[in-house]
Each structure stands twice: as C-alpha cells, then as structure tokens.
Design an enzyme around this catalytic site. Structure first.
Site, PDB file in Angstrom:
ATOM      1  N   GLY A  69      71.551 -33.456  80.158  1.00  0.00           N
ATOM      2  CA  GLY A  69      70.939 -34.680  79.637  1.00  0.00           C
ATOM      3  C   GLY A  69      69.548 -34.582  79.501  1.00  0.00           C
ATOM      4  N   CYS A  96      72.329 -27.691  84.052  1.00  0.00           N
ATOM      5  CA  CYS A  96      71.059 -28.152  83.491  1.00  0.00           C
ATOM      6  C   CYS A  96      70.564 -29.492  84.218  1.00  0.00           C
ATOM      7  CB  CYS A  96      71.094 -28.149  82.041  1.00  0.00           C
ATOM      8  SG  CYS A  96      69.426 -27.980  81.526  1.00  0.00           S
ATOM      9  N   TYR A  97      70.871 -30.462  83.556  1.00  0.00           N
ATOM     10  CA  TYR A  97      70.421 -31.845  84.262  1.00  0.00           C
ATOM     11  C   TYR A  97      71.428 -31.606  85.477  1.00  0.00           C
ATOM     12  CZ  TYR A  97      69.237 -36.718  85.268  1.00  0.00           C
ATOM     13  OH  TYR A  97      68.934 -37.931  85.629  1.00  0.00           O
ATOM     14  N   HIS A 190      73.234 -23.335  79.715  1.00  0.00           N
ATOM     15  CA  HIS A 190      74.649 -24.031  79.055  1.00  0.00           C
ATOM     16  C   HIS A 190      75.679 -23.058  78.731  1.00  0.00           C
ATOM     17  CE1 HIS A 190      72.784 -27.967  78.556  1.00  0.00           C
ATOM     18  NE2 HIS A 190      71.550 -27.343  78.376  1.00  0.00           N
ATOM     19  N   GLU A 192      78.450 -24.014  77.908  1.00  0.00           N
ATOM     20  CA  GLU A 192      79.354 -24.658  76.897  1.00  0.00           C
ATOM     21  C   GLU A 192      79.146 -24.313  75.398  1.00  0.00           C
ATOM     22  OE1 GLU A 192      77.110 -25.847  78.662  1.00  0.00           O
ATOM     23  OE2 GLU A 192      76.422 -27.900  78.059  1.00  0.00           O
ATOM     24  N   ASP A 249      96.788 -37.464  61.463  1.00  0.00           N
ATOM     25  CA  ASP A 249      96.904 -38.235  62.726  1.00  0.00           C
ATOM     26  C   ASP A 249      97.926 -39.197  62.756  1.00  0.00           C
ATOM     27  OD1 ASP A 249      94.569 -36.877  63.215  1.00  0.00           O
ATOM     28  OD2 ASP A 249      93.268 -38.577  62.896  1.00  0.00           O
ATOM     29  N   LYS A 400      91.173 -33.160  67.810  1.00  0.00           N
ATOM     30  CA  LYS A 400      91.918 -32.842  66.264  1.00  0.00           C
ATOM     31  C   LYS A 400      92.646 -31.615  66.350  1.00  0.00           C
ATOM     32  CE  LYS A 400      92.430 -34.067  62.027  1.00  0.00           C
ATOM     33  NZ  LYS A 400      92.488 -35.787  61.650  1.00  0.00           N
TER      34      LYS A 400
HETATM   35  N1  GLN Z   1      65.518 -33.251  81.383  1.00  0.00           N
HETATM   36  C1  GLN Z   1      65.815 -31.947  82.063  1.00  0.00           C
HETATM   37  C2  GLN Z   1      65.169 -30.840  81.827  1.00  0.00           C
HETATM   38  O1  GLN Z   1      64.310 -30.620  80.770  1.00  0.00           O
HETATM   39  C3  GLN Z   1      67.330 -31.321  81.513  1.00  0.00           C
HETATM   40  C4  GLN Z   1      67.547 -30.812  80.646  1.00  0.00           C
HETATM   41  C5  GLN Z   1      69.109 -30.774  80.134  1.00  0.00           C
HETATM   42  O2  GLN Z   1      70.128 -31.167  80.883  1.00  0.00           O
HETATM   43  N2  GLN Z   1      69.235 -29.947  78.983  1.00  0.00           N
HETATM   44  O3  GLN Z   1      64.846 -29.744  82.815  1.00  0.00           O
END
Ligand code: GLN
Length: 544
Positions: A69, A96-97, A190, A192, A249, A400
């Site tokens: 986030g 991450c966040y 990340h 994903e 769909d 989809k």
């Molecule tokens: N704001 C947080 C950071 O900069 C998380 C960033 C993120 O989740 N991509 O470390």
C-alpha cells in the site's frame, strides 16, 4: 448491486466450499495480482479491504495475505488491520506494507529509510553466517540470489520479538522475516508481479505448504457447486430473467443458468439496430439451437434508429440506447412474467441475472485511502431495482480467463468464448456524428470484412479488440472515371492485457492494403480506409 449477492444468507458461496486465502487490501495497485496468482495455482482467494472487521466475516480463511500500500504504517492516519486478525490463529503473509504492518503490530519498529528502494534486487535466503543455514518454509525449493522486485521507502528498525530474519538484500536487512511458531511471514519484495520471476513459488509455498490450502479451485468444480447454489437460491419454482448480448460474459452466465434451472431462466436479447452484422440471428442460433437456452429476441431496431435520428452527441446516443433498452426490457419482462405465472407449477420472476465479474467487485471494494469510507455500490442502469427484482450474479467471483474456461466447459464454441469485447451502445459510438441506417450498414460490412480477414490470417486471438468505425464527414475518391465523395472507414486493432493501456496492433502494410481494397470494392459508398495507430493513452480504444 455488488453487495446484494454472495451475502451470508445465500447458500454456500465459494469461500465456504473451497479453502480460501483472504487478501486484505491496503490500496496497492498490485493487490488484485495476489488474488490472480493464487487462482492460477487453483487456490480460491478473495480480496477485502484492510478495514474489514473480522466480526463481520462469516467464514474462516485458511490464511491471510496483507497487501502492499502507498502509506507509511507509522503515520497518524495510516490504515491498520483489525487486530483480531492476529488472534485468528491462521498463517499470515505480509507483502511490503503488509510486512511493515506485521512489524508495527509487534512493537512499532518501522521508520522511514534514507532512500526509496525501487527495482530489481537479489534475494539472499540464507542470511545467517553458515551457508548451510536453514531456509524458511516460505522459500522452499527456491535458489539463493533469486531476483525480486522492490518498491518501498520505509524499513524495519529492528526485528520484532519472536521473529527471525529469513532473507536479506544488499539494501534491505529485513527483506524477509518470520515467526515460525505463529506462522507469520513478512517480505519486503512483491512476489505477485512478473518482475519477481519466481514469485509464484513463494505464494505457493505460503498457501499450500504453510496454510495447507487445497488446490481444488477449478472451473469444473466451481460450476457444479454454483449450479447447486443457484438451484437452492431460486427454489423449486422461481424464475430468472436476464439480458444477453452475444458477448462472452452474458452467454456463459445464460448457459450456466440454463444448466441450473432450465427454461425457468428467460434470456432476452434486444436488437437495437446497432449490432454487428447478423448478430441477433447468430445469437439466436447459438443460444437456442446450440445451447438450449430459452431466449426471446426482440427486434427493436426501427425504434432505436428512429430515436437516434439526427443525434450526434455521443453521450446523448448512449442515454437514448440505455433508456430505450430498459423500457423494452421491462415491457418484455412483464409479458414473460405473465406467461410464466399462468404455467402450472411456475413461480414469479424474482431474480435478474447480471454478468458482473470479479474485477468489477474488486474495483468497488478496493481500499482507496484512510479518509474514504467504503461505499456500497449500486447497480448500473437501475433495472432490477425498478422492476423490484433481486440480483443473481453467478460470475461475480470470476476473472475473465476463468469465465472463458467455464464457457468452454459448458460447451460454448471456442470462437464465441474468445470473442473481443463489444460496447453496449454498439455501432452507434463507432459511427462518428449522426447515425443512419445507411451508415450502420456501411460500418457493419466493413467490420465483417476486417474481422473475417483477421480470423483467416490467424490473428484474431493475438489481438484484444478489433473493429471498423465510420468517421465524420466525406472524403473524395474515384470510382471508374467518376469522382465520388464517400465515407471514411477507420480500422482499429489493439493489444492490451487490461484495457487500461493499449497499443495498436502492427499489421503488415500489405495485409492492410488488401483489406482496404476489399472494403473499397465490396462496400458501397466508401471512399477511403485508414488504420488508426494511436495508443491508449493518449487515445481510447473506442472512438467516442
Ligand atoms: N509505504 C511503504 C513503503 O514505502 C509500503 C510500500 C508498498 O507497500 N509498496 O515502504
């Protein structure tokens, strides 16, 4: 409408019948990709906003993933998960966040780093002195120094109590942390995104090895369960009505309803006069003869074209088409309802079928910031509300590609399942300026030739959307010895993964010249054919 289905009162939605990983969204642009990666592993996953109160959750996930986030966990208005998440006794993976949120919950040990780390990094999964050191379950079967994608500015100031460091990078001392007893894991990178080539293995290790989620989410299994769910929901005599357009769909949704309740599902197709060539005829053929669906086709083309006469403003065209569609659909629904009620053992029409897909749901519930309260969304067009019908949305959990897979399982022909999208207002917004029957015919014929050539060249599935449009104004041309002022046809073909951005498809010029020749020869009144090469942005995919 989005919230009116899949509620706790419905019989067994997928999160009750499939092992489910819950993704809590902190507003990262990548959150939906976590859900997708899990689905690709045949693991069912749902996303909810990070503000979800656990007391309101009626089902128990096998594990929870906290997304990335844009916020900083230490900021006064930063979003935080319901602390009950940490009492649920299921494995948690923070990305991450999400990692920073786990650390923050365990001692407020996060602060701003000296600089942002953005881009590729190499992950060391044996961070202790000895190279024989234990590798975390999260990184099982992965090589050391694998490439990962970083995008963060904040960092952990120290390791939270009870946690160990399971990965580092040159810039991140805490690229991975774990509390192995509680099964809490946090990663700064990340997994994903495709920039982390082996990220899928990390997600799989978490979901399968750590959460013990079964990999049984297949369209076959879902279809069977969904058919049972629809039957229970609608009851023994209930009737359902829905519109079909010839698109993927609505066709898949209609066929699924037919499997579940047979002729108690009533499909309605409105021919609004601005469909592709022979579309209504072909839809009738496919849905009734091919798929056995109980379908009524209403030819209202004259009514639509009459109302569209002289209207050039695209917004007005859209409104006319939308409103007239609702009027006609309502009229027809009344007729069907009357007929249905007079049939022995048949009940009332209670439900309206809508082909909502999971991206629409994600869009409506994704976390948009600490100051924004999550609104419940209302149904487009307002038709079910007006008609006092409840919504039934059998595809609302599907992406989809999953809808397409289910379509094939249901015996829908592959060329229909792979069909390009077509806009609701149809050719009316592919004819710049006012719409006349002659222009509709012109653009239909040009489009048919273009699509036929694309299919014959084996390019259809390489292109995301292709069509012909009719430009405003006339251009000069020459036919035989005569100068002729005629229409300008613009061809458009784009490649895109998400329709948010798009590139013009790079045809060979010879191929385009051949199509231009054919359209000039075969379609009366066309003086020029152009190929539109603008990408999105700055343009859009459709012309208006
Ligand atoms: N704001 C947080 C950071 O900069 C998380 C960033 C993120 O989740 N991509 O470390």
């Amino acid at each position: 409408g989005i919230v009116s289905n899949g509620s706790a009162s419905d019989p067994a939605p997928p999160h009750e019948t499939f092992d489910t990983i819950l993704v809590l969204d902190f507003g990262s642009q990548y959150t939906h990709l976590i859900t997708r990666r899990l689905r690709e592993l045949n693991i069912y996953s749902e996303m909810l906003p990070c503000t979800q109160k656990l007391a309101d959750l009626t089902w128990k996930p096998k594990g929870i993933i906290l997304s990335g986030g844009p916020y900083s966990v230490y900021a006064a208005d930063a979003p935080h998960v319901d602390p009950e998440v940490f009492k649920l006794d299921v494995p948690i993976l923070g990305i991450c966040y999400g990692l920073q949120e786990i650390a923050w919950h365990h001692g407020k040990n996060v602060l701003a780093g000296e600089k942002r780390e953005y881009g590729r990094a190499s992950l060391n999964i044996r961070p202790s002195e000895s190279q024989q050191a234990h590798v975390s379950k999260l990184f099982e079967s992965l090589p050391n120094d694998m490439e990962v994608w970083m995008s963060h500015g904040d960092k952990l100031s120290r390791i939270p109590d009870g946690f160990t460091t399971i990965a580092t990078t040159a810039n991140s001392a805490y690229a991975g942390i774990a509390h192995e007893q509680k099964e809490y894991y946090g990663i700064q990178f990340h997994p994903e995104v495709t920039h982390t080539p082996q990220g899928g293995v990390v997600i799989k290790n978490f979901a399968v090895n750590i959460c013990k989620a079964q990999q049984n989410w297949t369209m076959e299994a879902f279809k069977d369960k969904e058919v049972v769910r629809i039957r229970k929901l609608v009851g023994e005599t209930g009737q359902v009505i829905g519109a079909v357009s010839g698109g993927v769909d609505s066709t898949v949704a209609a066929k699924l309803m037919h499997e579940a309740i047979g002729d108690r599902f009533h499909a309605v197709m409105v021919d609004n006069g601005v469909l592709r060539m022979d579309e209504a005829k072909q839809v009738k053929e496919t849905l009734t003869k091919g798929l056995g669906v109980n379908l009524t086709v209403i030819d209202a083309s004259e009514r639509f074209l009459g109302l569209l006469k002289g209207v050039s403003d695209p917004e007005k065209k859209r409104k006319i088409i939308g409103n007239t569609f609702i009027e006609i659909f309502e009229e027809e629904a009344k007729k069907i309802a009357k007929a249905a009620e007079s049939t022995p053992k048949a009940g009332k029409i209670e439900y309206f079928l809508q082909g909502t897909l999971y991206p629409d749901v994600i869009e409506s519930i994704s976390f948009k910031g600490p100051s924004q309260t999550i609104k419940t969304h209302h149904n487009v067009g307002g038709l079910p509300e007006k008609m006092n019908l409840k919504l039934i949305e059998p595809l609302r959990e599907l992406f989809k590609d999953e809808v397409r897979k289910m379509g094939l399982d249901l015996g829908i022909p592959a060329d229909l399942v792979g069909r390009h999208p077509f806009p609701g207002p149809g050719l009316a917004i592919r004819i710049i300026g006012d719409v006349t029957p002659e222009k509709v015919r012109t653009v239909q014929e040009a489009d048919r030739i273009f699509i036929e050539e694309i299919r014959n060249a084996g390019l259809y599935d390489k292109i995301s959307q292709a069509f012909a449009a009719l430009m405003a104004g006339d251009a000069v041309g020459v036919v035989g010895d005569q100068r002729l002022y005629g229409h300008i046809i613009a061809l458009r073909a784009v490649v895109t993964t998400d329709f948010m951005t798009a590139d013009a498809y790079e045809f060979e010029i010879k191929f385009l010249k051949h199509i231009a020749q054919r359209i000039g020869d075969e379609v009366k009144g066309v003086a020029r054919v152009t190929y539109e090469v603008t990408g999105k942005p700055p343009s859009t995919i459709e012309f208006e």
